[in-house]
Design an enzyme around this catalytic site. Structure first.
Site, PDB file in Angstrom:
ATOM      1  N   CYS A  54      -4.738  -5.759  -2.853  1.00 10.11           N
ATOM      2  CA  CYS A  54      -3.683  -6.566  -2.217  1.00 10.11           C
ATOM      3  C   CYS A  54      -3.498  -7.960  -2.806  1.00 10.11           C
ATOM      4  O   CYS A  54      -2.500  -8.260  -3.449  1.00 10.11           O
ATOM      5  CB  CYS A  54      -3.963  -6.719  -0.722  1.00 10.11           C
ATOM      6  SG  CYS A  54      -4.396  -5.234   0.165  1.00 10.11           S
TER       7      CYS A  54
ATOM      8  N   ASP B 186       2.438  -3.541  -3.620  1.00 14.44           N
ATOM      9  CA  ASP B 186       1.365  -4.291  -4.279  1.00 14.44           C
ATOM     10  C   ASP B 186       0.262  -3.394  -4.825  1.00 14.44           C
ATOM     11  O   ASP B 186      -0.582  -3.844  -5.605  1.00 14.44           O
ATOM     12  CB  ASP B 186       0.777  -5.361  -3.352  1.00 14.44           C
ATOM     13  CG  ASP B 186       0.300  -4.809  -2.021  1.00 14.44           C
ATOM     14  OD1 ASP B 186       0.443  -3.587  -1.785  1.00 14.44           O
ATOM     15  OD2 ASP B 186      -0.213  -5.599  -1.196  1.00 14.44           O
ATOM     16  N   ASN B 187       0.208  -2.141  -4.406  1.00 17.27           N
ATOM     17  CA  ASN B 187      -0.742  -1.177  -4.961  1.00 17.27           C
ATOM     18  C   ASN B 187      -0.416   0.208  -4.420  1.00 17.27           C
ATOM     19  O   ASN B 187       0.396   0.353  -3.500  1.00 17.27           O
ATOM     20  CB  ASN B 187      -2.199  -1.542  -4.633  1.00 17.27           C
ATOM     21  CG  ASN B 187      -2.442  -1.874  -3.169  1.00 17.27           C
ATOM     22  OD1 ASN B 187      -2.649  -3.043  -2.819  1.00 17.27           O
ATOM     23  ND2 ASN B 187      -2.407  -0.874  -2.313  1.00 17.27           N
TER      24      ASN B 187
ATOM     25  N   ASP C  54       0.829  -1.195   0.000  1.00 20.02           N
ATOM     26  CA  ASP C  54       0.000   0.000   0.000  1.00 20.02           C
ATOM     27  C   ASP C  54       0.871   1.255   0.000  1.00 20.02           C
ATOM     28  O   ASP C  54       0.660   2.157   0.817  1.00 20.02           O
ATOM     29  CB  ASP C  54      -0.915  -0.003   1.236  1.00 20.02           C
ATOM     30  CG  ASP C  54      -2.104  -0.930   1.060  1.00 20.02           C
ATOM     31  OD1 ASP C  54      -1.997  -1.849   0.242  1.00 20.02           O
ATOM     32  OD2 ASP C  54      -3.124  -0.751   1.722  1.00 20.02           O
TER      33      ASP C  54
END
Length: 522
Positions: A36, A285-286, A1
């Protein structure tokens, strides 16, 4: 994140000094899905979602579901390196959101809850989603495994530190046999909710204010041009703005531990004379949002702050302190790691005790080639050799060359519950006034993101909802994606994008790598 647009990397001096200054930063690093578990499954497998990854964060969506365990989990970069190249492997941190949760193959009575995914010699896997205290982990060392319960004592239980200590122990263990290479994955929960910093970094940034980007608390006019969920968002009031600042402060303070651990890992590698021969890749992951388009937190959307992520690489042969504009994706990580692991074969021979005969090495190369051909991503190591058309080290197809990517697929599958009016949690928001973030079942979309040197920079999206809604942004004119100009596209332009979008939605292996969006002609 961790994002690159709303300040996610702004307060990490060790990341700057030890990784960015010593390596390459990819300015166009993206995830192809901003959530995620699906993103992590793609990192491990090198595949787009439609080729076997998790669709969302639920077991039914294949997040640590049986299909994942039977297929994709058997063919990750870890299984390839361990089984075919002789690597020793370590994983520490968050795995997939449903890992070890009853209903995901782990039963209420505890049976199979200590399962360790294939490919990992040493394992420290968080049960469930991101936590910092009061959690369980599955631990495997020396082929012995157990479930550990952790409480709320900082010295013993703060999960980011546990992850770092386990990784340093892995480096120390692997240093006893330097003839065999190693792979270590560090998967901190940071900076995911609940955004818990270590005690020593608390209140460091109490005066920090989240960035007020041009799309922060966007106007009603801007949101009315977007898909249904965005049209529902309420303006950010003073109370929500205070909370956004608090989230940003806690996230930034939490990332100080990650920043410190970067120094700890590099010190350990140098202490055991392993640093000069080790690649280090840092990514996420993002991305994240902090009030952009009135979205107060989280990710899940097609906008740049959600899909752009850090991508920094250091190691042998990697230039220092430079920025590359190549498009690199989370699906490129697996084939790149395999490429790294096999680079030395042509010069140094087999790296595996299992491949001490020429015929064994040939067989393993063939198996690796087949596995790589099944991946949708491509190694980006050729970028550094000045050979942009250099073939990956291992491939079944001599015509399978590395071609710099000009476009890629973005997909997201909305998640909601029928009993909650298809909202992601119960109860749903009572009115638009109370709504600044979330997810709905109809928040499902597929996009083609295009970046061409000295040319097009755009995103075209199609929603799988009752409106069959479309969004289009020319980022050369509207970099903050304020005005959806889908309606201005001609029918020929729409057909051009739709054709390419369908190609990407159905691609597999090399067909995901070689075709590109054709130039537009009237």
């Amino acid at each position: 994140d961790q994002d690159t647009i709303v300040g996610g990397m702004a307060h990490m001096p060790q990341l700057q000094r030890l990784l960015k200054d010593q390596g390459v930063t990819f300015a166009n690093g993206f995830v192809h899905t901003p959530i995620c578990c699906p993103s992590r499954s793609s990192i491990l497998s090198g595949r787009y979602l439609h080729n076997g990854g998790a669709l969302n964060n639920t077991v039914d969506g294949n997040c640590y579901g049986q299909e994942w365990k039977n297929d994709m989990e058997q063919n990750t970069f870890a299984t390839l390196l361990q089984n075919l190249v002789g690597y020793r492997t370590s994983y520490a941190g968050k795995y997939l959101n449903q890992y070890g949760i009853p209903g995901s193959g782990c039963f209420e009575n505890g049976t199979e809850c200590d399962r360790v995914p294939p490919g990992w010699d040493r394992w420290l896997g968080l049960v469930g989603n991101s936590k910092y205290y009061n959690y369980e982990v599955v631990v495997q060392k020396d082929k012995r495994k157990r479930i550990e319960h952790h409480g709320h004592n900082y010295e013993k239980d703060y999960f980011p530190d546990l992850v770092a200590n386990f990784t340093v122990e892995s480096i120390q263990t692997f240093a006893t046999d330097k003839e065999r290479p190693f792979l270590a994955v560090v998967a901190w929960p940071t900076a995911h909710a609940p955004y818990t910093p270590a005690p020593w970094s608390e209140h460091r940034y109490d005066d920090l204010t989240a960035l007020r980007t041009p799309n922060y608390n966007a106007s009603r006019q801007s949101l009315q041009s977007k898909h249904w969920m965005m049209r529902w968002l309420a303006p950010i009031d003073n109370e929500t703005e205070f909370w956004i600042n608090e989230v940003y402060q806690n996230r930034t303070e939490g990332l100080l531990s990650v920043d410190h651990h970067i120094q700890v890992f590099i010190d350990a590698l140098k202490r055991y004379n392993m640093y000069d021969n080790t690649y280090i890749l840092y990514t996420s992951d993002n991305g994240w949002q902090l009030g952009q388009h009135r979205l107060s937190y989280d990710k899940r959307q097609l906008y740049e702050n959600d899909i752009r992520v850090p991508f920094v690489l250091t190691g042998p042969g990697i230039p220092h302190n430079v920025t590359y504009n190549n498009i690199v994706l989370n699906i490129d990580i697996a084939p790149t790691i395999v490429d790294m692991a096999t680079k030395g074969w042509s010069t140094f021979g087999s790296r595996s005790d299992m491949m001490n005969k020429p015929e064994s090495e040939t067989l393993c190369k063939k198996q690796l080639g087949h596995a790589l051909d099944q991946m949708d991503g491509a190694s980006f190591l050729p970028s550094f050799a000045g050979k942009m058309k250099e073939r990956m080290t291992i491939s079944l197809d001599d015509n399978d060359h590395y071609v710099p990517r000009k476009d890629f697929l973005i997909s997201y599958h909305g998640h909601g519950y029928a009993q909650c009016d298809n909202f992601w949690s119960c109860p749903g928001p009572p009115s638009p006034k109370d709504y600044h973030c979330g997810d709905w079942s109809n928040n499902t979309y597929h996009c083609i993101r295009t970046i061409q040197v000295d040319g097009e920079d755009s995103i075209y999206c199609r929603f799988m909802d009752e409106e069959h809604f479309g969004e289009y942004y020319d980022l050369t004119k509207d970099p903050w994606q304020l005005n959806n100009t889908y309606s201005s596209l001609s029918m020929n332009e729409q057909m051009r994008y739709e054709k390419r979008l369908e190609e990407l939605r159905t691609c597999q292996g090399k067909t995901c790598r070689h075709k590109t969006l054709p130039a537009y002609t009237e």
